[in-house]
Design a protein around this motif. Structure first.
Motif, PDB file in Angstrom:
ATOM      1  N   ASP A 158      -3.126 -11.448   2.621  1.00 28.03           N
ATOM      2  CA  ASP A 158      -2.926 -12.751   2.305  1.00 28.03           C
ATOM      3  C   ASP A 158      -1.335 -12.898   2.126  1.00 28.03           C
ATOM      4  O   ASP A 158      -0.840 -12.307   1.042  1.00 28.03           O
ATOM      5  N   GLY A 159      -0.490 -13.312   2.989  1.00 29.88           N
ATOM      6  CA  GLY A 159       1.026 -13.226   3.023  1.00 29.88           C
ATOM      7  C   GLY A 159       1.586 -13.094   4.369  1.00 29.88           C
ATOM      8  O   GLY A 159       0.900 -12.978   5.306  1.00 29.88           O
ATOM      9  N   ASP A 160       2.744 -12.754   4.267  1.00 30.74           N
ATOM     10  CA  ASP A 160       3.655 -12.466   5.501  1.00 30.74           C
ATOM     11  C   ASP A 160       3.005 -11.060   6.090  1.00 30.74           C
ATOM     12  O   ASP A 160       3.231  -9.980   5.515  1.00 30.74           O
ATOM     13  N   VAL A 161       2.571 -11.190   7.477  1.00 26.52           N
ATOM     14  CA  VAL A 161       2.156  -9.801   7.968  1.00 26.52           C
ATOM     15  C   VAL A 161       3.250  -8.961   8.131  1.00 26.52           C
ATOM     16  O   VAL A 161       3.037  -7.728   8.040  1.00 26.52           O
ATOM     17  N   SER A 162       4.387  -9.290   8.469  1.00 25.94           N
ATOM     18  CA  SER A 162       5.645  -8.327   8.672  1.00 25.94           C
ATOM     19  C   SER A 162       5.856  -7.629   7.150  1.00 25.94           C
ATOM     20  O   SER A 162       6.020  -6.280   7.345  1.00 25.94           O
ATOM     21  N   TYR A 163       5.620  -8.357   5.991  1.00 26.22           N
ATOM     22  CA  TYR A 163       5.938  -7.629   4.863  1.00 26.22           C
ATOM     23  C   TYR A 163       4.697  -6.536   4.451  1.00 26.22           C
ATOM     24  O   TYR A 163       4.514  -5.616   4.168  1.00 26.22           O
ATOM     25  N   ALA A 164       3.484  -6.860   5.069  1.00 25.81           N
ATOM     26  CA  ALA A 164       2.237  -6.340   5.010  1.00 25.81           C
ATOM     27  C   ALA A 164       2.350  -4.823   5.702  1.00 25.81           C
ATOM     28  O   ALA A 164       1.981  -3.769   5.235  1.00 25.81           O
ATOM     29  N   VAL A 165       2.997  -4.870   6.900  1.00 28.16           N
ATOM     30  CA  VAL A 165       3.232  -3.599   7.715  1.00 28.16           C
ATOM     31  C   VAL A 165       4.363  -3.032   7.335  1.00 28.16           C
ATOM     32  O   VAL A 165       4.064  -1.722   6.961  1.00 28.16           O
ATOM     33  N   ARG A 166       5.476  -3.646   6.469  1.00 28.79           N
ATOM     34  CA  ARG A 166       6.314  -2.685   5.620  1.00 28.79           C
ATOM     35  C   ARG A 166       5.997  -1.795   4.490  1.00 28.79           C
ATOM     36  O   ARG A 166       6.083  -0.999   4.445  1.00 28.79           O
ATOM     37  N   MET A 167       4.886  -2.627   3.664  1.00 29.21           N
ATOM     38  CA  MET A 167       4.368  -2.263   2.747  1.00 29.21           C
ATOM     39  C   MET A 167       3.455  -0.930   2.987  1.00 29.21           C
ATOM     40  O   MET A 167       3.234   0.039   2.241  1.00 29.21           O
ATOM     41  N   THR A 168       2.586  -1.021   4.190  1.00 29.16           N
ATOM     42  CA  THR A 168       1.740  -0.172   4.590  1.00 29.16           C
ATOM     43  C   THR A 168       2.710   0.964   5.082  1.00 29.16           C
ATOM     44  O   THR A 168       2.183   2.223   4.724  1.00 29.16           O
ATOM     45  N   ARG A 169       3.657   0.882   5.600  1.00 24.92           N
ATOM     46  CA  ARG A 169       4.508   2.039   5.987  1.00 24.92           C
ATOM     47  C   ARG A 169       5.050   2.923   4.691  1.00 24.92           C
ATOM     48  O   ARG A 169       5.148   4.164   4.701  1.00 24.92           O
ATOM     49  N   VAL A 170       5.171   1.954   3.682  1.00 26.84           N
ATOM     50  CA  VAL A 170       5.565   2.651   2.517  1.00 26.84           C
ATOM     51  C   VAL A 170       4.384   3.348   1.654  1.00 26.84           C
ATOM     52  O   VAL A 170       4.772   4.734   1.336  1.00 26.84           O
ATOM     53  N   LEU A 171       3.277   2.826   1.589  1.00 24.17           N
ATOM     54  CA  LEU A 171       2.152   3.312   1.306  1.00 24.17           C
ATOM     55  C   LEU A 171       1.812   4.838   2.070  1.00 24.17           C
ATOM     56  O   LEU A 171       1.391   5.694   1.738  1.00 24.17           O
ATOM     57  N   ASN A 172       1.965   4.680   3.396  1.00 20.33           N
ATOM     58  CA  ASN A 172       1.782   5.925   4.444  1.00 20.33           C
ATOM     59  C   ASN A 172       2.630   6.960   4.016  1.00 20.33           C
ATOM     60  O   ASN A 172       2.458   8.294   3.809  1.00 20.33           O
ATOM     61  N   ARG A 173       4.042   6.634   3.628  1.00 17.05           N
ATOM     62  CA  ARG A 173       5.222   7.711   3.348  1.00 17.05           C
ATOM     63  C   ARG A 173       4.762   8.307   2.150  1.00 17.05           C
ATOM     64  O   ARG A 173       4.717   9.536   1.989  1.00 17.05           O
ATOM     65  N   LEU A 174       4.411   7.476   1.150  1.00 19.63           N
ATOM     66  CA  LEU A 174       4.181   8.053  -0.186  1.00 19.63           C
ATOM     67  C   LEU A 174       2.673   8.731   0.032  1.00 19.63           C
ATOM     68  O   LEU A 174       2.773   9.935  -0.646  1.00 19.63           O
ATOM     69  N   GLU A 175       1.625   8.497   0.769  1.00 19.24           N
ATOM     70  CA  GLU A 175       0.602   9.202   1.064  1.00 19.24           C
ATOM     71  C   GLU A 175       0.805  10.803   1.563  1.00 19.24           C
ATOM     72  O   GLU A 175       0.537  11.795   1.258  1.00 19.24           O
ATOM     73  N   SER A 176       2.118  10.701   2.489  1.00 19.59           N
ATOM     74  CA  SER A 176       2.346  11.796   3.330  1.00 19.59           C
ATOM     75  C   SER A 176       3.088  12.923   2.297  1.00 19.59           C
ATOM     76  O   SER A 176       2.940  14.100   2.417  1.00 19.59           O
ATOM     77  N   PHE A 177       3.687  12.298   1.270  1.00 17.00           N
ATOM     78  CA  PHE A 177       4.477  13.239   0.192  1.00 17.00           C
ATOM     79  C   PHE A 177       3.233  13.636  -0.623  1.00 17.00           C
ATOM     80  O   PHE A 177       3.353  15.109  -0.963  1.00 17.00           O
ATOM     81  N   ILE A 178       2.496  12.943  -1.159  1.00 16.14           N
ATOM     82  CA  ILE A 178       1.810  13.233  -2.508  1.00 16.14           C
ATOM     83  C   ILE A 178       0.285  14.069  -2.117  1.00 16.14           C
ATOM     84  O   ILE A 178      -0.306  14.589  -2.997  1.00 16.14           O
ATOM     85  N   LEU A 179       0.125  13.985  -0.861  1.00 19.23           N
ATOM     86  CA  LEU A 179      -1.287  14.443  -0.300  1.00 19.23           C
ATOM     87  C   LEU A 179      -1.173  15.823   0.497  1.00 19.23           C
ATOM     88  O   LEU A 179      -0.126  15.821   1.091  1.00 19.23           O
TER      89      LEU A 179
END
Length: 181
Positions: free
Chosen positions: A118-139
């Motif tokens: 719910d919201g701008d899909v381009s922002y969702a893609v950006r936040m997904t990239r941030v979450l993926n980077r986070l998971e790549s570091f902490i896992l």
């Protein structure tokens, strides 16, 4: 008969796990925006004051982070100071559990219609990239490869170890500060 008694306990255990993961992820998002320049670059493209929410529908656990400027994120817990700009919602607790226990990639869950944006899909893609980077570091890499669509080739072991240690230290510090407050 035994299964009927265990189901409510299993549901509560999943809920508790999802709540804990949202607490860890929210604090870790704040921490990674402090320690990782590529993450800050990604977040800088979001408007200042941007509120991001991830939750389980309809009234399940949630996390809320805000872009406070200069690529920094601030974790608000589960209470938004104003209406959110972007909400990623899991349709059911079981769906959230699959993703947050790294049994299913976020992209697969979205493709299987387990999540709503719910919201701008381009922002969702950006936040997904941030979450993926986070998971790549902490896992661990083996787990992260199951969690993210594509494991970043630019993260090498020394950087991963140093960044993950800094992120975990900041997360632990935030938990201690929360307990003291």
């Amino acid at each position: 008969m035994l299964l009927k008694r265990l189901q409510p306990m299993m549901f509560q255990a999943r809920r508790n796990y999802v709540e804990l993961m949202f607490q860890v992820m929210g604090r870790a998002l704040q921490a990674i925006s402090d320690v990782d320049e590529p993450t800050r670059e990604e977040v800088r493209a979001l408007p200042e004051g941007f509120l991001f929410e991830m939750q389980v529908m309809p009234n399940g656990p949630k996390l809320i982070v805000e872009h406070t400027g200069d690529g920094k994120l601030h974790f608000h817990g589960d209470t938004a100071p104003r209406p959110v700009d972007l909400s990623i919602q899991f349709k059911h607790m079981a769906h959230a559990f699959l993703v947050l226990s790294f049994q299913e990639k976020t992209s697969v869950a979205f493709a299987n219609d387990r999540m709503l944006v719910d919201g701008d899909v381009s922002y969702a893609v950006r936040m997904t990239r941030v979450l993926n980077r986070l998971e790549s570091f902490i896992l661990p890499k083996l787990v992260a490869q199951r969690a993210v669509k594509e494991y970043p080739a630019d993260i090498h072991l020394p950087e991963k170890l140093m960044s993950s240690a800094r992120i975990y230290l900041k997360v632990a510090t935030q938990f201690v500060e929360t307990v003291r407050a």
